[in-house]
Design a protein around this motif. Structure first.
Motif, PDB file in Angstrom:
ATOM      1  N   SER A  78       0.835  -1.201   0.000  1.00  0.00           N
ATOM      2  CA  SER A  78       0.000   0.000   0.000  1.00  0.00           C
ATOM      3  C   SER A  78       0.872   1.254   0.000  1.00  0.00           C
ATOM      4  O   SER A  78       0.564   2.234  -0.677  1.00  0.00           O
ATOM      5  N   ARG A  79       1.964   1.217   0.728  1.00  0.00           N
ATOM      6  CA  ARG A  79       2.879   2.358   0.729  1.00  0.00           C
ATOM      7  C   ARG A  79       3.608   2.480  -0.604  1.00  0.00           C
ATOM      8  O   ARG A  79       3.834   3.571  -1.100  1.00  0.00           O
ATOM      9  N   THR A  81       2.611   1.515  -3.589  1.00  0.00           N
ATOM     10  CA  THR A  81       1.723   1.891  -4.694  1.00  0.00           C
ATOM     11  C   THR A  81       0.824   3.065  -4.314  1.00  0.00           C
ATOM     12  O   THR A  81      -0.291   3.173  -4.818  1.00  0.00           O
ATOM     13  N   TYR A  82       1.319   3.956  -3.484  1.00  0.00           N
ATOM     14  CA  TYR A  82       0.491   5.044  -2.957  1.00  0.00           C
ATOM     15  C   TYR A  82      -0.042   5.954  -4.059  1.00  0.00           C
ATOM     16  O   TYR A  82      -1.182   6.352  -4.034  1.00  0.00           O
ATOM     17  N   GLY A  83       0.743   6.273  -5.056  1.00  0.00           N
ATOM     18  CA  GLY A  83       0.321   7.216  -6.085  1.00  0.00           C
ATOM     19  C   GLY A  83      -0.569   6.609  -7.151  1.00  0.00           C
ATOM     20  O   GLY A  83      -1.077   7.327  -8.006  1.00  0.00           O
ATOM     21  N   ARG A  85      -3.856   4.561  -8.839  1.00  0.00           N
ATOM     22  CA  ARG A  85      -5.294   4.468  -8.631  1.00  0.00           C
ATOM     23  C   ARG A  85      -5.631   3.077  -8.101  1.00  0.00           C
ATOM     24  O   ARG A  85      -4.842   2.139  -8.233  1.00  0.00           O
ATOM     25  N   GLN A  89      -3.533  -0.454  -8.352  1.00  0.00           N
ATOM     26  CA  GLN A  89      -3.076  -1.172  -7.161  1.00  0.00           C
ATOM     27  C   GLN A  89      -3.564  -2.616  -7.189  1.00  0.00           C
ATOM     28  O   GLN A  89      -2.833  -3.534  -6.814  1.00  0.00           O
ATOM     29  N   ARG A  93      -1.308  -6.014  -7.033  1.00  0.00           N
ATOM     30  CA  ARG A  93      -1.561  -7.036  -6.010  1.00  0.00           C
ATOM     31  C   ARG A  93      -1.837  -8.404  -6.629  1.00  0.00           C
ATOM     32  O   ARG A  93      -1.321  -9.418  -6.162  1.00  0.00           O
TER      33      ARG A  93
END
Length: 170
Positions: A78-79, A81-83, A85, A89, A93
């Motif tokens: 999550s950190r 792929t923060y930028g 959508r 993401q 995953r």
């Protein structure tokens, strides 16, 4: 005041779909019972104890190792792929999940191939056991997976960017 549509519908009888589902469920339960009965009758007690021990260890490894590692990886992902959508993401995953499962299946084959196929004259190696280069195949799989995931993330990013229409007032 009584709310509409709270009670059962006017046709409260069991339809065809319910009977199909119930029949398939009963057939599945019967098949599981038959398989369990056959397993308990044909397998000796010592092997039953071994199977029970294996299942207990598998449960402990799953709940004690795999679930915490997956949770930590998800938080780190999550950190990372923060930028992106949410759709992008999800692509990342799914790609990592597929890669992890394939690696989990293929990784034991790599050392097993070295053990079961010794080289040299008179080794008595069976050429039909574990054919192929599993390490190379796993590497190629990961390369293709990464390229496909990057292409999918980029395609979703570009499609999202080009579909935004600016409206101006005149």
């Amino acid at each position: 005041m009584r709310l509409p549509l709270v009670g059962p519908p006017a046709t409260a009888g069991r339809g065809t779909l319910w009977w199909v589902r119930a029949s398939l469920g009963a057939l599945g339960v019967a098949a599981l019972g038959y398989a369990l009965f056959g397993f308990l009758v044909t397998v000796p007690l010592a092997q039953l104890i071994g199977v029970a021990a294996w299942l207990a260890v598998a449960l402990l490894v799953h709940d004690g190792v795999l679930v915490p590692l997956t949770t930590l990886a998800g938080g780190g992902l999550s950190r990372l792929t923060y930028g992106l959508r949410p759709v992008q993401q999800g692509i990342v995953r799914v790609a990592l999940l597929v890669g992890a499962v394939v690696t989990l299946v293929a990784a034991p084959l790599i050392p097993a191939q070295q053990v079961l196929q010794p080289s040299g004259p008179g080794s008595g190696a069976n050429g039909t056991v574990l054919q192929g280069d599993y390490a190379q195949a796993l590497g190629v799989f990961w390369l293709v997976l990464v390229v496909a995931a990057v292409a999918a993330v980029a395609a979703v990013g570009f499609s999202g960017r080009s579909s935004k229409v600016r409206k101006t007032r005149r």
